[in-house]
Design a protein around this motif. Structure first.
Motif, PDB file in Angstrom:
ATOM      1  N   THR A 146       0.834  -1.194   0.000  1.00 56.26           N
ATOM      2  CA  THR A 146       0.000   0.000   0.000  1.00 56.26           C
ATOM      3  C   THR A 146       0.878   1.257   0.000  1.00 56.26           C
ATOM      4  N   LEU A 147       0.612   2.133  -0.957  1.00 58.25           N
ATOM      5  CA  LEU A 147       1.400   3.363  -1.079  1.00 58.25           C
ATOM      6  C   LEU A 147       0.578   4.586  -0.689  1.00 58.25           C
ATOM      7  N   GLU A 148      -0.671   4.376  -0.391  1.00 63.56           N
ATOM      8  CA  GLU A 148      -1.521   5.528  -0.118  1.00 63.56           C
ATOM      9  C   GLU A 148      -2.241   5.357   1.226  1.00 63.56           C
ATOM     10  N   GLU A 149      -3.006   4.287   1.347  1.00 65.70           N
ATOM     11  CA  GLU A 149      -3.737   4.037   2.591  1.00 65.70           C
ATOM     12  C   GLU A 149      -2.808   3.405   3.608  1.00 65.70           C
ATOM     13  N   SER A 150      -3.081   3.691   4.897  1.00 68.80           N
ATOM     14  CA  SER A 150      -2.272   3.068   5.951  1.00 68.80           C
ATOM     15  C   SER A 150      -2.670   1.599   6.103  1.00 68.80           C
ATOM     16  N   THR A 170       0.208   4.613  -9.216  1.00 69.97           N
ATOM     17  CA  THR A 170       0.185   6.031  -9.591  1.00 69.97           C
ATOM     18  C   THR A 170       1.207   6.865  -8.823  1.00 69.97           C
ATOM     19  N   ILE A 171       1.489   6.439  -7.580  1.00 67.95           N
ATOM     20  CA  ILE A 171       2.423   7.208  -6.757  1.00 67.95           C
ATOM     21  C   ILE A 171       3.771   7.373  -7.467  1.00 67.95           C
ATOM     22  N   LEU A 172       4.183   6.356  -8.202  1.00 67.70           N
ATOM     23  CA  LEU A 172       5.459   6.462  -8.922  1.00 67.70           C
ATOM     24  C   LEU A 172       5.416   7.598  -9.937  1.00 67.70           C
ATOM     25  N   LEU A 189       8.086   7.862 -16.617  1.00 66.09           N
ATOM     26  CA  LEU A 189       7.243   6.925 -15.864  1.00 66.09           C
ATOM     27  C   LEU A 189       7.154   5.603 -16.608  1.00 66.09           C
ATOM     28  N   ARG A 190       6.996   5.695 -17.927  1.00 68.87           N
ATOM     29  CA  ARG A 190       6.896   4.470 -18.716  1.00 68.87           C
ATOM     30  C   ARG A 190       8.161   3.631 -18.531  1.00 68.87           C
ATOM     31  N   GLN A 191       9.321   4.308 -18.566  1.00 69.89           N
ATOM     32  CA  GLN A 191      10.581   3.583 -18.376  1.00 69.89           C
ATOM     33  C   GLN A 191      10.653   2.969 -16.978  1.00 69.89           C
ATOM     34  N   ASP A 192      10.255   3.760 -15.970  1.00 68.71           N
ATOM     35  CA  ASP A 192      10.272   3.252 -14.581  1.00 68.71           C
ATOM     36  C   ASP A 192       9.364   2.038 -14.434  1.00 68.71           C
ATOM     37  N   LEU A 193       8.176   2.139 -15.048  1.00 66.29           N
ATOM     38  CA  LEU A 193       7.217   1.036 -14.921  1.00 66.29           C
ATOM     39  C   LEU A 193       7.705  -0.208 -15.653  1.00 66.29           C
TER      40      LEU A 193
END
Ligand SMILES: Nc1ncnc2c1ncn2[C@@H]1O[C@H](COP(=O)(O)OP(=O)(O)OP(=O)(O)O)[C@@H](O)[C@H]1O
Ligand SMILES: [Mg+2]
Length: 239
Positions: free
Chosen positions: A59-63, A130-132, A142-146
Motif C-alpha cells: 500500500t502506497l496511499e492508505e495506511s 500512480t504514486i510512482l 514513468l513508462r521507463q520506470d514502470l
C-alpha cells in the motif's frame, strides 16, 4: 494450456475464462471509490485463504490500519493470515512526517522480493502504482520506470495487480496514460450515475493471449466484498 489464477472475486473468473493468465501483470483501474482496493485485497485474501497462494499487498496511499479496517468490514481477517506468513502487508508511504520522499522502484522491488522469499508469494498487488508517476518528470520517464519495475517483478513469477486511478474528468484508462501499455491486462471498475441512480460495473478492456467476455457487467460491493454478475451485461454505455 494457459495456467489460470482464480481471482476469488465471485463471478469475475467467468469473464476471463477461469482466471487471469498466471504470471501476468494486470492493471485494475477506475475513478475514486469504484472498488479498486477491494478488488486487490480480495485477490490477496482469497488467494491465501482459499487457493493456498501466498500474496503481498503493497500500500502506497492508505495506511495498513485503514487496509485492515476495510478488510475486516468484509469479514476478511488479514492479520491472522499475516501472522501465519500467508500474506505480507507492506506500507511504502511516500509521505513521512509531512515531507514527500521519492520512491525508487528498485528499492521498492528489493523490499517486495524479501517478503516474496519469506512467504513464497504467488500474488502481488501494488496500490496504487500512480504514486510512482507523481514523482517522475514525464510520462516517458514513468513508462521507463514502470517497464523496469514490472520486468523486475516478472522475475518473481507471480501474478501482479497494479492499481491505478482515472481522474474524474478523464476519458483515458489511467492517470498518466502510460500504465495500460505496460500491463498484460486491463480491468476497469465503474461507479456511474444516471440521474439519481449510481450503478457499479466492471469491464475487461484487454487481456493478452486469451479471449474474455466483452462489455460492462454489473458489480455489487457488499458484506463479503466484490461480486460480479457475469450473465447481466449492462447495455447502456457508461460515461
Ligand atoms: N463493507 C462494505 N460493504 C459495502 N460496501 C462497502 C464496504 N466497504 C466499502 N464499501 C464501498 O466500496 C467502495 C469502494 O471502496 P474501495 O476502497 O475499494 O475503492 P477504491 O476504488 O480503492 O477507492 P479510492 O479511489 O479511494 O482508492 C466504498 O466507497 C464504499 O462505497
Ligand atoms: Mg483505493
Amino acid at each position: 494450456m494457459l495456467s489460470r489464477v482464480r481471482t476469488g472475486i465471485e463471478g469475475f473468473d467467468e469473464l476471463v475464462l477461469g482466471g487471469f493468465p498466471r504470471g501476468q501483470t494486470i492493471l485494475v483501474t477506475g475513478r475514486a471509490g469504484t472498488g479498486k482496493s477491494t478488488f486487490g485485497m480480495q485477490f490477496i485474501y482469497k488467494g491465501a485463504k482459499v487457493y493456498d497462494e501466498p500474496g503481498i499487498y503493497v500500500t502506497l496511499e492508505e495506511s495498513i490500519y485503514s487496509i485492515l479496517k476495510n478488510a475486516s468490514s468484509y469479514g476478511w481477517d488479514l492479520e491472522t493470515l499475516e501472522k501465519k506468513s500467508q500474506i505480507a502487508l507492506i506500507d511504502i508511504a511516500p509521505a513521512v512526517g509531512g515531507q514527500l520522499r521519492k520512491i525508487d522502484p528498485t528499492d521498492m522491488f528489493s523490499t517486495i522480493s524479501k517478503h516474496w522469499k519469506r512467504i513464497g508469494a504467488k500474488r502481488i498487488v501494488i496500490d496504487p502504482i500512480t504514486i510512482l508517476g507523481l514523482q517522475t518528470e514525464s510520462p516517458m520517464q514513468l513508462r521507463q520506470d514502470l517497464i523496469r519495475f514490472s520486468s523486475l517483478l516478472k522475475q518473481l513469477d507471480a501474478t501482479v495487480i497494479f492499481v491505478t486511478e482515472i481522474p474524474e474528468d478523464s476519458q483515458s484508462l489511467s492517470r498518466f496514460g502510460v500504465e495500460e501499455f505496460i500491463s498484460d491486462g486491463v480491468v476497469v471498475l465503474y461507479y456511474s450515475r444516471m440521474g439519481g441512480i449510481r450503478t457499479r460495473g466492471i469491464e475487461v478492456r484487454k487481456l493478452r493471449g486469451t479471449s474474455h467476455k466483452e462489455g460492462v457487467f454489473p458489480v455489487a460491493i457488499g458484506d463479503s466484498g466484490l461480486v460480479v454478475v457475469p450473465s447481466g451485461k449492462i447495455p447502456k454505455l457508461f460515461s
